[in-house]
Design an enzyme around this catalytic site. Structure first.
Site, short mmCIF file in Angstrom:
data_model
loop_
_atom_site.label_atom_id
_atom_site.label_comp_id
_atom_site.label_asym_id
_atom_site.label_seq_id
_atom_site.Cartn_x
_atom_site.Cartn_y
_atom_site.Cartn_z
CE LYS A 191 -42.53 28.51 45.49
NZ LYS A 191 -42.25 29.92 44.75
CD GLU A 241 -38.08 36.65 58.59
OE1 GLU A 241 -39.11 38.06 59.00
OE2 GLU A 241 -36.53 36.72 57.79
CB CYS A 274 -39.36 40.72 57.57
SG CYS A 274 -37.00 40.58 57.31
CD GLU A 329 -43.11 43.75 56.40
OE1 GLU A 329 -42.22 42.80 57.04
OE2 GLU A 329 -44.69 42.35 56.05
#
Length: 484
Positions: A178, A253, A287, A386
């Site tokens: 997906k 992750e 990331c 982040e």
């Protein structure tokens, strides 16, 4: 360029429209115009895809019974098919995501290498014999998990889907992919490659859809044996919680706040170049971005000056602009989130040394100026959270111990960089940094054969390398009592 690629769902070897005929409209981030319209999977479509994958994973199925060397050959053929249509995928990825063709090209090359790497693993999944007391033979078998779910992010749509698909398929699992509803297009090219390579029906299914419906339905399907997710820490925690209801394993992750630590004895020009690449590549939407620059106060002015000079010289361009070195943010919403972080940084006392807004010469597209903050302390929001954009926070340190302490003072632990000419210092720092990946004198860097993943809130499990083989297999122990 208009899009003329696949737009349907791919389930059980067939291209099908969504059950309720809903669609997803994708925008080109550089032009803000509609680029493509694709089918939007419902929960029922996801259930159909999982059922197809489950049937293809059963004992006695063509895929489960295929000789491992033949399975490896199929994955190698998929790599060849992806390579054959790579130019098309590059343009699609550029228009759908906004990244430059150069960056998209690197992504596709990584996928090709990854599929070829794991194709070589298919016939090397061996067990072991274990010495036990008595007249017994004890051994292990490495078996596939069954149905694996792959929920791919929007920042590296093609690459990160392939990163988990390749080892899962090599180990004999089946898969339901997906992609993000923001960037759903390139994932459909895996279905094209699978068809051309002769992958049996049901082994790979692709269902673009929303996270709230299709993604949640996929995670909650009882027949799913493992979920691989790349994305934000908040969503990852939610997926982990939902998967627990069916005792489904996960590989997560998640977020990062990577420090690039520059010591006075480093090659400062090389370090500045690495810092620039590590935060402004892919518009900072990574990331493992090196979003914190930890630099010794003796060389801070020199390094920051070089980084700023590089930032200000970075051409901004659309996904198909060959002159562009940094593309736009993926969406208006994400651009605005990044700009809010910049405002917060100013409000908390940091100084915008360069950038800080949107470029004056761009009247369309979700572009953000490469931004460098100085006067940052590690307790500021821009140093803790982040941002996922082209925003660098510069933090000074005065000695080695302080550098290690600041670097480790983060809820994340994905990737870190060290810049020094002292090999002893480099290895000592690498050992003491609480990060899953550490690069010395370059940043960032990874290969299909090296493990990718982090500590703390940066995730669970590992992608890539032999570690990924462990994620997608389960050990069976067999004990034989040998009578005389």
């Amino acid at each position: 360029m208009s899009y003329d690629g696949p737009t349907d769902l791919y389930i059980d070897g067939e291209w099908v429209t969504a059950e309720d005929e809903r669609t997803i409209e994708t925008l080109d981030p550089a032009t803000e115009e509609t680029y493509a319209t694709v089918a939007c999977a419902s929960a029922e479509d996801v259930s159909d895809a999982v059922a197809a994958a489950d049937a293809a994973a059963q004992r006695g199925s063509e895929w489960r019974e295929m000789a491992p060397s033949d399975r490896g050959a199929v994955l190698g053929a998929m790599a060849d098919e992806i390579e054959a249509i790579s130019d098309e995928i590059i343009l699609v990825e550029s228009h759908d995501n906004g990244k430059t063709p150069f960056e998209a090209g690197l992504d596709i090359e990584m996928v090709i290498d990854t599929f070829r790497y794991y194709a070589g693993w298919a016939d090397k999944l061996t067990g072991e014999t274990i010495p036990v007391p008595g007249n017994r033979l004890d051994y292990t078998l490495q078996e596939p998990l069954g149905v694996t779910a792959h929920i791919a992010p929007w920042n590296y749509p093609f690459q990160l889907a392939g990163r988990s698909l390749a080892p899962a398929l090599a180990c004999g699992n089946t898969a339901v992919l997906k992609p993000s509803n923001t960037t759903p297009l390139s994932a459909l090219y895996y279905a094209k490659a699978a068809e051309a390579a002769g992958l049996p029906d049901g082994v790979l299914n692709v269902v673009p859809g929303t996270g709230s419906e299709a993604g949640s339905a996929l995670v909650n399907e009882p027949a799913v044996d493992h979920v691989a997710f790349t994305g934000s820490t908040g969503v990852g925690k939610h997926i982990m919680s939902e998967a627990a209801d069916n005792v489904t394993g996960v590989t997560l992750e998640l977020g990062g706040k990577g420090p690039n630590v520059i010591f006075p004895d480093a090659d400062l020009e090389a370090a500045a170049k690495g810092v620039h690449y590590g935060i402004f590549m892919n518009c900072g939407q990574m990331c493992w971005a090196g979003s914190r620059l930890l630099v010794h106060d003796e060389v801070s002015d020199e390094v920051v000056e070089q980084v700023i000079e590089r930032a200000e010289a970075t051409p901004l361009g659309s996904g198909i602009d060959d002159d562009g070195q940094m593309g736009p943010a993926v969406s208006a919403e994400h651009r605005d989130e990044v700009l809010e972080y910049i405002k917060t940084g100013v409000a908390e006392g940091a100084t915008v040394a360069t950038g800080g807004g949107t470029p004056d010469d761009k009247d369309q597209g979700y572009f953000i100026e490469p931004t460098v903050f100085t006067d940052v302390t590690n307790d500021m929001t821009i140093a803790r959270e982040e941002i996922f954009g082209p925003v660098l926070s510069v933090i000074e340190f005065s000695d080695y111990e302080e550098a290690i302490e600041i670097a480790n003072d983060s809820p994340f632990g994905l990737s870190a960089g060290i810049w020094t000419s002292d090999i002893n210092k480099a290895h000592d720092a690498a050992a003491r940094l609480d990060y899953g990946m550490v690069s010395i004198n370059e940043y960032p860097q990874t290969f299909p054969q090296t493990p990718f993943g982090g500590f703390k809130e940066s995730g669970v499990g590992r992608e890539q390398g032999t570690e990924a083989i462990k994620e997608y297999t389960q050990a069976k122990n067999v004990n034989v009592n040998i009578t005389r």
